[in-house]
Design an enzyme around this catalytic site. Structure first.
Site, short mmCIF file in Angstrom:
data_model
loop_
_atom_site.label_atom_id
_atom_site.label_comp_id
_atom_site.label_asym_id
_atom_site.label_seq_id
_atom_site.Cartn_x
_atom_site.Cartn_y
_atom_site.Cartn_z
N GLY A 231 41.49 36.34 35.55
CA GLY A 231 41.56 37.24 36.71
C GLY A 231 41.17 36.50 37.98
N SER A 232 40.74 37.28 38.95
CA SER A 232 40.43 36.68 40.25
C SER A 232 39.08 35.95 40.20
CB SER A 232 40.35 37.78 41.32
OG SER A 232 39.27 38.64 41.00
N GLY A 236 35.46 36.72 38.28
CA GLY A 236 34.71 35.69 37.56
C GLY A 236 33.28 35.58 38.05
N GLU A 253 39.36 31.84 33.45
CA GLU A 253 40.62 31.34 34.04
C GLU A 253 40.85 32.19 35.28
OE1 GLU A 253 44.33 31.18 35.05
OE2 GLU A 253 44.76 31.99 33.05
N CYS A 287 48.98 32.83 38.34
CA CYS A 287 47.80 32.05 38.77
C CYS A 287 48.24 30.62 39.08
CB CYS A 287 46.70 32.10 37.73
SG CYS A 287 47.27 31.57 36.15
C1 UN1 Z 1 48.67 33.19 34.60
O1 UN1 Z 1 49.30 33.35 35.63
O2 UN1 Z 1 47.57 33.78 34.41
O3 UN1 Z 1 51.74 28.11 33.42
C2 UN1 Z 1 49.13 32.36 33.45
C3 UN1 Z 1 52.19 29.25 33.64
C4 UN1 Z 1 52.16 30.22 32.50
C5 UN1 Z 1 50.85 30.92 32.42
C6 UN1 Z 1 50.38 31.58 33.68
N1 UN1 Z 1 52.40 29.50 31.28
O4 UN1 Z 1 52.64 29.59 34.72
#
Ligand code: UN1
Length: 497
Positions: A231-232, A236, A253, A287
């Site tokens: 998440g953001s 975290g 993450e 992300c």
């Molecule tokens: C995410 O955005 O939380 O590498 C994961 C990537 C994908 C996973 C993204 N395999 O863009």
């Protein structure tokens, strides 16, 4: 459509229609279902049951545990289209990317099945005669998983597949924006468990639908030795100290602010395609989305012209209908994007695109043209992650300057360089190169395969998920010293008699 999909995926009507919390689709704002939010007491009862399930599951041999994950992977293969469609309906990413997300789940299941026969420890030389030393890996306990709306199924699967083969039970709190995807994954896993037979305890995997408070029960409970949260960075910052306060472990993450360094020697055709996919794919809500383009001044104009042309040509609309860009998740995401673009304009940046699209057709769907923002320096706006398709563009003169810009943000998830100069390529991935968890050469920053460890440094949280040796995070390490002699020598030669 939703009814038939849920039926095929095996989700009972009562689970997604009888609650009082509405779940809407970002595609048009239409209601997909109504789920029931859980209370703190219900979460406590679930943790009790997860503990009991763990105590049974850890006795099942690891390769047998792998067999359950193999059966789950088969269910995913069989239902890839339905689950991919549900991902699209509930989080708005385009169908191709919904399918891709389910494929990531299948891939991690395959990896975990192999891993179930490779939970290796070491044998270590002992300094004492007649002694053996070794390292063993044991199951950890109920694992708490917190996931985000933008990848509603794959990150759960990265954690779940490995945690299961490692002998753990699961407690999953999905984003309250995407609970139906979680119910569907749970239903498919339950089918695999039914095929697998009695060895799989009933509460091996549970879904907890709820808001923040439910997550807090998970993070605060010492019976949950590991919390893996996606998440953001803001989330975290709340989760990490709570888990640390009880000496729990966490895999975080969090936010990314991913850059591409684009050198003059680069293959520009490839670079432009990579920019398009990584900056506008998933409507800028990965992300790993490309958020910063650091381009050499000699190719800046040409690159910008080509990228802008590609942006204009990109089809925006219904994510099930073959378009490349679907909607943002909700009105709040749209407002945030607009306020950031307004600030950028106020500060004198040049903004291209970014306006709302299809508002008449979808008054409750937030479609936007992806934006390009040309800035003169990496100020606070650029250093902050805005979860929307905004690509900041900066130029550089020499490679060291580009590297410094790449690293000078608080986040450290993903990064890439486009160059055909071997010195630049190697420098980028060297000890003094990119400071991110992921550093690529001649591919974009998003779309990682599951075989590598996934995650990043600094405010991204430091956690790693998915491949490589990440399975170790879901087990506890034990050092064993076994004396098979008839003497009792002490280490370090100490005499104690
Ligand atoms: C995410 O955005 O939380 O590498 C994961 C990537 C994908 C996973 C993204 N395999 O863009």
């Amino acid at each position: 459509m939703i009814e038939s999909i849920m039926q095929r995926l095996g989700v009972a009507d009562t689970l997604y229609r009888d609650g009082d919390y509405p779940v809407t689709s970002p595609t048009d704002g239409g209601e997909l279902g109504r789920v029931q939010l859980e209370s703190g007491e219900q979460v406590q009862a679930r943790i009790d049951r997860a503990q009991a399930a763990f105590e049974a599951w850890r006795r099942v041999p690891a390769p047998r545990r792998g067999e359950l994950v193999r059966l789950f992977g088969e269910q995913l293969r069989r239902h890839k289209e339905d689950l991919g469609t549900l991902v699209t309906l509930e989080c708005g990413k385009i169908y191709q990317e919904g399918l891709g997300e389910v494929q990531e789940m299948i891939d991690i299941c395959d990896l975990a099945v192999g891993q179930s026969r490779q939970l290796y420890g070491l044998t270590i030389a002992s300094e004492r005669p007649g002694h053996h030393m070794r390292e063993s890996w044991h199951p950890l306990g109920p694992i708490g998983l917190i996931t985000a709306f933008n990848f509603p199924v794959a990150p759960w699967a990265w954690n779940a597949a490995l945690a299961l083969v490692c002998g753990n039970s699961l407690l999953w709190k999905p984003s309250e924006k995407t609970p139906l995807c979680a119910l569907a994954c749970q239903a498919l896993l339950e089918r695999a468990m039914a095929e697998f037979g009695d060895e799989a305890p009933k509460d091996l995997s549970q879904v907890i639908i709820g808001e923040r408070e439910v997550g807090e029960h998970l993070t605060d409970d010492s019976r949950v030795p590991l919390i893996s949260a996606t998440g953001s960075t803001r989330m975290g910052r709340e989760v990490a100290p709570r888990v640390a306060a009880r000496f729990g472990r966490s895999i975080l993450e969090l936010g990314g602010n991913n850059a591409m360094v684009l050198a003059p020697s680069a293959d520009l055709d490839m670079a432009v395609r990579a920019i398009l996919f990584s900056a506008v794919g998933t409507a800028g809500q990965r992300c790993t989305t490309l958020r910063r383009l650091i381009v050499h001044e000699s190719v800046r104009n040409e690159v910008l012209e080509r990228v802008k042309k590609a942006y204009v040509g990109v089809s925006i609309g219904d994510p099930m209908a073959g378009n490349l860009v679907g909607p943002l998740i909700d009105a709040q995401a749209f407002d945030q994007m607009q306020s950031v673009l307004d600030k950028a304009r106020e500060q004198g940046a040049r903004v291209f695109g970014g306006e709302r699209r299809l508002a008449e057709e979808y008054p409750d769907g937030y479609y936007v043209a992806p934006a390009i923002v040309e800035v003169d320096q990496q100020d606070e706006l650029v250093r902050h992650e805005t979860f929307a398709p905004i690509l900041y563009v900066m130029s550089y003169q020499d490679f060291d300057e580009a590297l410094a810009l790449q690293n000078d943000v608080p986040q450290g998830l993903s990064s890439c360089v486009f160059t055909t100069d071997v010195r630049e390529a190697e420098a980028f991935v060297s000890d003094v190169g990119s400071d991110c968890g992921i550093a690529n050469v001649n591919i974009g920053p998003s779309g990682a395969e599951i075989g590598g460890a996934f995650g990043g440094e600094k405010e991204t949280g430091g956690g790693r998920e998915s491949g490589s040796d990440v399975w170790k995070s879901y087990m506890r390490r034990q050092t064993n010293t076994v004396n098979y002699s008839r003497e009792l020598p002490l280490a370090q030669g100490i005499k104690f008699d």
